[in-house]
Design a protein around this motif. Structure first.
Motif, PDB file in Angstrom:
ATOM      1  N   LEU A 280       8.037  70.086  60.707  1.00  0.00           N
ATOM      2  CA  LEU A 280       8.262  71.019  61.807  1.00  0.00           C
ATOM      3  C   LEU A 280       9.750  71.350  61.889  1.00  0.00           C
ATOM      4  CD1 LEU A 280       7.192  72.551  64.333  1.00  0.00           C
ATOM      5  CD2 LEU A 280       7.556  70.436  65.634  1.00  0.00           C
ATOM      6  N   ILE A 281      10.060  72.640  61.885  1.00  0.00           N
ATOM      7  CA  ILE A 281      11.436  73.113  62.043  1.00  0.00           C
ATOM      8  C   ILE A 281      11.475  74.006  63.272  1.00  0.00           C
ATOM      9  CG2 ILE A 281      13.302  74.493  61.053  1.00  0.00           C
ATOM     10  CD1 ILE A 281      12.273  73.733  58.282  1.00  0.00           C
ATOM     11  N   VAL A 282      12.378  73.703  64.212  1.00  0.00           N
ATOM     12  CA  VAL A 282      12.514  74.485  65.436  1.00  0.00           C
ATOM     13  C   VAL A 282      13.979  74.853  65.617  1.00  0.00           C
ATOM     14  CG1 VAL A 282      12.188  74.519  67.936  1.00  0.00           C
ATOM     15  CG2 VAL A 282      10.581  73.247  66.494  1.00  0.00           C
ATOM     16  N   VAL A 283      14.281  76.141  65.597  1.00  0.00           N
ATOM     17  CA  VAL A 283      15.672  76.576  65.781  1.00  0.00           C
ATOM     18  C   VAL A 283      15.737  77.679  66.841  1.00  0.00           C
ATOM     19  CG1 VAL A 283      16.386  75.973  63.433  1.00  0.00           C
ATOM     20  CG2 VAL A 283      15.553  78.271  63.899  1.00  0.00           C
ATOM     21  N   ALA A 284      16.804  77.638  67.624  1.00  0.00           N
ATOM     22  CA  ALA A 284      17.116  78.717  68.563  1.00  0.00           C
ATOM     23  C   ALA A 284      18.458  79.276  68.133  1.00  0.00           C
ATOM     24  CB  ALA A 284      17.168  78.196  69.992  1.00  0.00           C
ATOM     25  N   PRO A 285      18.463  80.325  67.304  1.00  0.00           N
ATOM     26  CA  PRO A 285      19.710  80.835  66.719  1.00  0.00           C
ATOM     27  C   PRO A 285      20.684  81.351  67.778  1.00  0.00           C
ATOM     28  CG  PRO A 285      17.779  81.687  65.557  1.00  0.00           C
ATOM     29  CD  PRO A 285      17.289  81.049  66.817  1.00  0.00           C
ATOM     30  N   CYS A 286      21.961  81.257  67.435  1.00  0.00           N
ATOM     31  CA  CYS A 286      23.014  81.756  68.313  1.00  0.00           C
ATOM     32  C   CYS A 286      24.029  82.515  67.455  1.00  0.00           C
ATOM     33  CB  CYS A 286      23.690  80.586  69.027  1.00  0.00           C
ATOM     34  SG  CYS A 286      25.068  81.059  70.086  1.00  0.00           S
ATOM     35  N   CYS A 287      24.370  83.715  67.879  1.00  0.00           N
ATOM     36  CA  CYS A 287      25.292  84.580  67.114  1.00  0.00           C
ATOM     37  C   CYS A 287      24.642  84.986  65.789  1.00  0.00           C
ATOM     38  CB  CYS A 287      26.620  83.914  66.838  1.00  0.00           C
ATOM     39  SG  CYS A 287      27.437  83.263  68.303  1.00  0.00           S
ATOM     40  N   HIS A 288      24.908  86.190  65.341  1.00  0.00           N
ATOM     41  CA  HIS A 288      24.301  86.697  64.111  1.00  0.00           C
ATOM     42  C   HIS A 288      25.342  87.545  63.370  1.00  0.00           C
ATOM     43  CE1 HIS A 288      20.959  85.711  66.786  1.00  0.00           C
ATOM     44  NE2 HIS A 288      20.175  85.633  65.735  1.00  0.00           N
ATOM     45  N   LYS A 289      26.498  86.949  63.147  1.00  0.00           N
ATOM     46  CA  LYS A 289      27.625  87.712  62.633  1.00  0.00           C
ATOM     47  C   LYS A 289      27.497  88.062  61.153  1.00  0.00           C
ATOM     48  CE  LYS A 289      30.704  85.454  65.949  1.00  0.00           C
ATOM     49  NZ  LYS A 289      31.877  84.544  66.117  1.00  0.00           N
ATOM     50  N   GLN A 290      26.948  87.149  60.357  1.00  0.00           N
ATOM     51  CA  GLN A 290      26.942  87.350  58.901  1.00  0.00           C
ATOM     52  C   GLN A 290      26.174  88.604  58.497  1.00  0.00           C
ATOM     53  OE1 GLN A 290      24.083  85.994  56.382  1.00  0.00           O
ATOM     54  NE2 GLN A 290      25.177  87.353  54.984  1.00  0.00           N
ATOM     55  N   ARG A 292      25.300  91.106  60.487  1.00  0.00           N
ATOM     56  CA  ARG A 292      25.907  92.295  61.093  1.00  0.00           C
ATOM     57  C   ARG A 292      27.076  92.790  60.241  1.00  0.00           C
ATOM     58  NH1 ARG A 292      27.831  93.513  67.352  1.00  0.00           N
ATOM     59  NH2 ARG A 292      28.759  95.540  66.879  1.00  0.00           N
ATOM     60  N   ARG A 293      27.894  91.875  59.746  1.00  0.00           N
ATOM     61  CA  ARG A 293      29.010  92.288  58.869  1.00  0.00           C
ATOM     62  C   ARG A 293      28.502  92.993  57.626  1.00  0.00           C
ATOM     63  NH1 ARG A 293      31.437  87.219  60.543  1.00  0.00           N
ATOM     64  NH2 ARG A 293      30.442  86.191  58.763  1.00  0.00           N
ATOM     65  N   GLU A 294      27.419  92.495  57.059  1.00  0.00           N
ATOM     66  CA  GLU A 294      26.828  93.133  55.873  1.00  0.00           C
ATOM     67  C   GLU A 294      26.360  94.543  56.192  1.00  0.00           C
ATOM     68  OE1 GLU A 294      25.908  91.777  52.518  1.00  0.00           O
ATOM     69  OE2 GLU A 294      27.712  90.709  53.132  1.00  0.00           O
ATOM     70  N   MET A 295      25.679  94.710  57.311  1.00  0.00           N
ATOM     71  CA  MET A 295      25.156  96.022  57.686  1.00  0.00           C
ATOM     72  C   MET A 295      26.279  97.007  57.997  1.00  0.00           C
ATOM     73  SD  MET A 295      21.994  94.637  60.069  1.00  0.00           S
ATOM     74  CE  MET A 295      21.496  96.248  60.675  1.00  0.00           C
ATOM     75  N   GLU A 296      27.323  96.536  58.667  1.00  0.00           N
ATOM     76  CA  GLU A 296      28.442  97.419  59.003  1.00  0.00           C
ATOM     77  C   GLU A 296      29.273  97.768  57.776  1.00  0.00           C
ATOM     78  OE1 GLU A 296      30.311  95.073  62.021  1.00  0.00           O
ATOM     79  OE2 GLU A 296      29.367  96.209  63.648  1.00  0.00           O
ATOM     80  N   LYS A 297      29.367  96.820  56.836  1.00  0.00           N
ATOM     81  CA  LYS A 297      30.168  97.043  55.628  1.00  0.00           C
ATOM     82  C   LYS A 297      29.557  98.137  54.754  1.00  0.00           C
ATOM     83  CE  LYS A 297      29.697  94.175  52.253  1.00  0.00           C
ATOM     84  NZ  LYS A 297      29.716  92.930  51.443  1.00  0.00           N
ATOM     85  N   PHE A 306      20.163 106.713  63.883  1.00  0.00           N
ATOM     86  CA  PHE A 306      20.387 107.182  65.255  1.00  0.00           C
ATOM     87  C   PHE A 306      20.589 106.015  66.224  1.00  0.00           C
ATOM     88  CE2 PHE A 306      15.987 106.108  65.342  1.00  0.00           C
ATOM     89  CZ  PHE A 306      15.645 105.878  66.661  1.00  0.00           C
ATOM     90  N   LEU A 307      20.094 104.832  65.866  1.00  0.00           N
ATOM     91  CA  LEU A 307      20.295 103.648  66.691  1.00  0.00           C
ATOM     92  C   LEU A 307      21.544 102.885  66.291  1.00  0.00           C
ATOM     93  CD1 LEU A 307      16.753 101.997  67.009  1.00  0.00           C
ATOM     94  CD2 LEU A 307      18.052 103.110  68.815  1.00  0.00           C
ATOM     95  N   MET A 314      23.300  98.073  67.181  1.00  0.00           N
ATOM     96  CA  MET A 314      23.588  97.418  65.906  1.00  0.00           C
ATOM     97  C   MET A 314      23.524  95.905  66.071  1.00  0.00           C
ATOM     98  SD  MET A 314      24.485  97.240  62.702  1.00  0.00           S
ATOM     99  CE  MET A 314      25.316  98.692  62.021  1.00  0.00           C
ATOM    100  N   GLU A 315      24.092  95.407  67.176  1.00  0.00           N
ATOM    101  CA  GLU A 315      24.088  93.970  67.440  1.00  0.00           C
ATOM    102  C   GLU A 315      22.657  93.447  67.574  1.00  0.00           C
ATOM    103  OE1 GLU A 315      25.657  90.814  70.864  1.00  0.00           O
ATOM    104  OE2 GLU A 315      26.282  92.914  70.918  1.00  0.00           O
ATOM    105  N   ARG A 316      21.847  94.162  68.347  1.00  0.00           N
ATOM    106  CA  ARG A 316      20.463  93.717  68.551  1.00  0.00           C
ATOM    107  C   ARG A 316      19.655  93.804  67.264  1.00  0.00           C
ATOM    108  NH1 ARG A 316      19.288  96.688  74.406  1.00  0.00           N
ATOM    109  NH2 ARG A 316      20.766  95.430  75.616  1.00  0.00           N
ATOM    110  N   GLN A 317      19.876  94.875  66.502  1.00  0.00           N
ATOM    111  CA  GLN A 317      19.149  95.019  65.245  1.00  0.00           C
ATOM    112  C   GLN A 317      19.537  93.923  64.266  1.00  0.00           C
ATOM    113  OE1 GLN A 317      16.780  97.821  64.572  1.00  0.00           O
ATOM    114  NE2 GLN A 317      16.231  96.092  63.300  1.00  0.00           N
ATOM    115  N   ALA A 318      20.841  93.602  64.220  1.00  0.00           N
ATOM    116  CA  ALA A 318      21.304  92.540  63.330  1.00  0.00           C
ATOM    117  C   ALA A 318      20.654  91.205  63.690  1.00  0.00           C
ATOM    118  CB  ALA A 318      22.829  92.423  63.399  1.00  0.00           C
ATOM    119  N   GLU A 319      20.489  90.946  64.998  1.00  0.00           N
ATOM    120  CA  GLU A 319      19.821  89.721  65.431  1.00  0.00           C
ATOM    121  C   GLU A 319      18.386  89.668  64.929  1.00  0.00           C
ATOM    122  OE1 GLU A 319      20.099  89.563  69.654  1.00  0.00           O
ATOM    123  OE2 GLU A 319      22.277  89.294  69.687  1.00  0.00           O
TER     124      GLU A 319
END
Length: 394
Positions: A280-290, A292-297, A306-307, A314-319
């Motif tokens: 069993l693996i249970v994670v509650a992720p925090c921050c999603h920078k990696q 997002r940087r790829e998508m923005e780059k 359009f979004l 962009m932040e929400r989509q990256a998450e």
């Protein structure tokens, strides 16, 4: 004094003397379509007594709650204005009916009592706690309760968070393979509130022999938690200092948890769980920078332009993309995954919980998942996801 006034004097008196059990309104002759009856009972909402009205229609019930004085005026309006012609008050000592005759006068009828007073007036059903606070040394040492086990007022939110967390995990824990001993790791244990609670639940509620390691980078918190574990006589609970990526379990794991591990630290935790065959693996992720940087780059043109031109979207989509790919990579390794939202406490925003339960996977399905991962990366212009790099997914 007429019978109508006398009836409402009895209503007020029964409420003041705590004898009011319920009331019903019937013989409706008004204009509201499909309304049949109204049922009224006292309830306690946020420690205040109120009157709860159930308006019964032909196809549905509608509930409204009123302050006592407002509720009495509402009853009077339903009788005098809205068209109900019979009201029956049920108390501990009698049933008292007030009825409008064809001549337009109100008559009273008394009968022997037929209703029993409920034991509780709570409006909301009280949920059974997975844990109780009485006699818990760790709760006192962590500043949540006094010596008698009473939860401090300023710790109520944290106590609800702890029980909510255990409630979520409880069903999954019951599905773990039956073993004599459970090996559990909590990555990024912090001050240990949830780590202690999980150990307590596994050992004392589920009666499972459990070895639990809490990994935390901050030295002061590690020392504090080990002191609390010793005072609580939690012999198989140990806190170690270190970063998630540095910790190496000594054997395979039954369960790995990582709550609010920042950015790629969540990937480090998932990778360790997969490599050490955690059931069993249970994670509650925090921050999603990696991601997002790829998508923005790369800013790859796609149907979501359009979004993604707006930073907050962009932040929400990256998450979503980050955690969606994490779930797919876990599925690639044979985990049955679920992603859902939960609220950790009143002062923390809603969180996404990614859960994986180890099953099996066939090579054909693995290739389908791999193709899906590649397609998503191409669509969003992602060169790599940190988790696939750690596990060398290919």
């Amino acid at each position: 004094m007429d019978n109508y006034a006398t009836f409402f004097d009895k209503v007020r008196e029964s409420i003041q003397q705590d004898e009011f059990i319920k009331m019903s309104l019937g013989d409706y002759n008004g204009t509201e379509l499909y309304l049949k009856n109204v049922y009224i009972k006292p309830v306690i909402i946020k420690r205040e007594k109120k009157l709860s009205f159930v308006f019964r229609y032909k196809t549905q019930d509608i509930t409204q709650n009123f302050e006592i004085s407002t509720g009495i005026m509402e009853i009077q309006g339903l009788l005098k204005v809205e068209g109900f012609r019979v009201a029956t008050l049920f108390t501990e000592s009698q049933n008292l009916s007030c009825q409008l005759t064809k001549k337009g006068t109100w008559i009273l009828r008394k009968e022997e009592p037929t209703a029993k007073k409920p034991v509780l007036l709570a409006h909301d059903k009280q949920k059974e706690r997975k844990l109780d606070s009485a006699g818990k040394v760790y709760l006192q040492e962590l500043g949540l309760t006094d010596a008698a086990g009473k939860v401090y007022k300023n710790a109520q939110d944290k106590w609800k968070q702890i029980n909510h967390y255990i409630e979520i995990l409880s069903a999954m824990l019951k599905r773990l393979p039956q073993k004599d001993t459970l090996n559990v790791v909590d990555m990024g244990a912090g001050k240990g509130y949830l780590t202690f609670a999980l150990y307590d639940y596994l050992v004392h509620k589920l009666q499972k022999r459990t070895y639990l390691v809490g990994v935390e980078y901050r030295k002061d918190l590690v020392e504090l938690c080990n002191q609390v574990a010793a005072k609580s006589d939690f012999k198989n609970l140990l806190f170690l200092r270190g970063a998630i990526e540095e910790y190496q379990p000594e054997s395979d794991l039954d369960m790995l948890i990582a709550l609010h591990a920042c950015d790629t630290a969540t990937d480090d935790a998932i990778a360790k769980g997969i490599r050490h065959h955690a059931d069993l693996i249970v994670v509650a992720p925090c921050c999603h920078k990696q991601i997002r940087r790829e998508m923005e780059k790369n800013k790859t043109p796609n149907g979501l332009d359009f979004l993604l031109k707006h930073g907050i979207f962009m932040e929400r989509q990256a998450e979503m993309v980050t955690d969606g790919l994490r779930a797919l990579i876990m599925e690639y390794y044979g985990y049955q995954t679920r992603v859902f939202e939960f609220v950790s406490d009143a002062h923390t925003p809603k969180n996404v919980l990614v859960v994986g339960e180890r099953k099996s996977i066939d090579p054909k399905r693995q290739q389908e998942i791999l193709a899906k991962i590649c397609s998503i990366k191409t669509y969003f212009g992602i060169d790599y996801h940190h988790l696939e790099t750690l596990l060398e997914v290919r």
